[in-house]
Design a protein around this motif. Structure first.
Motif, short mmCIF file in Angstrom:
data_model
loop_
_atom_site.label_atom_id
_atom_site.label_comp_id
_atom_site.label_asym_id
_atom_site.label_seq_id
_atom_site.Cartn_x
_atom_site.Cartn_y
_atom_site.Cartn_z
N ASN A 103 2.46 2.22 0.51
CA ASN A 103 1.04 2.48 0.32
C ASN A 103 0.38 3.09 1.55
N CYS A 104 -0.69 3.81 1.28
CA CYS A 104 -1.43 4.49 2.34
C CYS A 104 -2.91 4.57 1.93
N HIS A 119 -6.73 6.16 -1.84
CA HIS A 119 -5.44 5.48 -1.74
C HIS A 119 -4.35 6.37 -2.32
N GLN A 149 -1.65 2.61 7.11
CA GLN A 149 -0.56 2.04 6.35
C GLN A 149 -0.49 0.57 6.75
N ILE A 203 7.74 0.90 -3.17
CA ILE A 203 6.37 1.41 -3.23
C ILE A 203 5.75 1.29 -1.85
N SER A 236 0.16 6.40 -2.84
CA SER A 236 1.37 5.61 -2.76
C SER A 236 2.58 6.51 -3.00
N CYS A 285 2.60 8.42 6.27
CA CYS A 285 1.63 9.13 5.47
C CYS A 285 0.81 10.00 6.43
N HIS A 293 6.43 6.32 -4.40
CA HIS A 293 7.38 5.54 -5.16
C HIS A 293 8.77 6.15 -5.01
#
Lengths: 111, 112
Positions: B22-23, B72, B6, B20, B74, B90, B76
């Motif tokens: 992300n990972c 990838h 991350q 948002i 994500s 994550c 939200h």
């Protein structure tokens, strides 16, 4: 329902002193048990994993050890603490096919 | 070797807007992903998950998207609320095990 208990919530220990953190699970049998550590600014690192009594695998070399004397009891220990052992320690349990449930954690500060 | 990453340590979002998170992952054997939410001095709690056979999973205000080709995913959150302020992790289980590999987490702050 299943519950997980972890204590103590906070601990301040001098360098070189021993450590014992205990975790117990209620309401299930033969759970998988885990010890994780969250060090400052870092993610959750898996330390130990146990699938049964006296069956423990160590994920990273370190100054700590774990034991599982009973099915639902998991203990994290050290003979001599280092400054680098400071962190937030989390116990968790799971059953295959289900998610993890974490305990409330122990904040360990080694001074 | 960090198998789950991350890259954003923190995120600040206004209440009502979209968050948002992300990972990224490197292990192509991962086939299931989870998001956990953690408040200070508490253990993480499960939020939402996604299997690799899907590209989207939705639960109320939370939606997770998975792009397997890009490795990838994500999370939200819409609309974001002040109570969403927490650290989000994550995670993915190692193939054929129950061992979860966690990312380093993203601290989300939702301000009024």
């Amino acid at each position: 329902s299943q519950t997980i208990h972890q204590w103590p919530a906070t601990l301040v220990q001098p360098v070189g002193s021993p450590l014992s953190l205990e975790c117990t699970v209620e309401g299930t049998s033969n759970p998988n048990l885990y010890w994780y550590r969250q060090a400052a600014g870092r993610g959750l690192q898996l330390l130990f994993y146990s699938i049964g009594i006296d069956q423990i695998s160590s994920e990273v070399p370190q100054n700590l050890s774990a034991s599982r004397p009973q099915d639902r009891q998991f203990i994290l220990s050290s003979k001599k603490l280092l400054l680098s052992d400071s962190g937030f320690y989390l116990c968790a349990w799971s059953k295959t096919g289900y998610g993890y449930t974490f305990g409330s954690g122990t904040r360990l500060t080694v001074v | 070797d960090q198998q789950v990453k991350q890259n954003s340590p923190s995120l600040s979002v206004q209440e009502g807007r979209i968050s948002i998170l992300n990972c990224d992952y490197t292990n192509s054997m991962f086939d299931y992903f989870l998001w956990y939410k953690k408040y200070p001095a508490e253990g993480p709690t499960f939020l939402i998950s996604i299997s690799s056979i899907k590209d989207k999973n939705e639960d109320g205000r939370f939606t997770v998207f998975l792009n397997k080709s890009a490795k990838h995913l994500s999370l939200h959150i819409v609309p974001s609320q002040p109570g969403d302020s927490a650290v989000y992790f994550c995670a993915a289980p190692l193939y054929n095990t129950d061992k979860l590999i966690f990312g380093t987490g993203t601290r989300l702050q939702v301000f009024p």
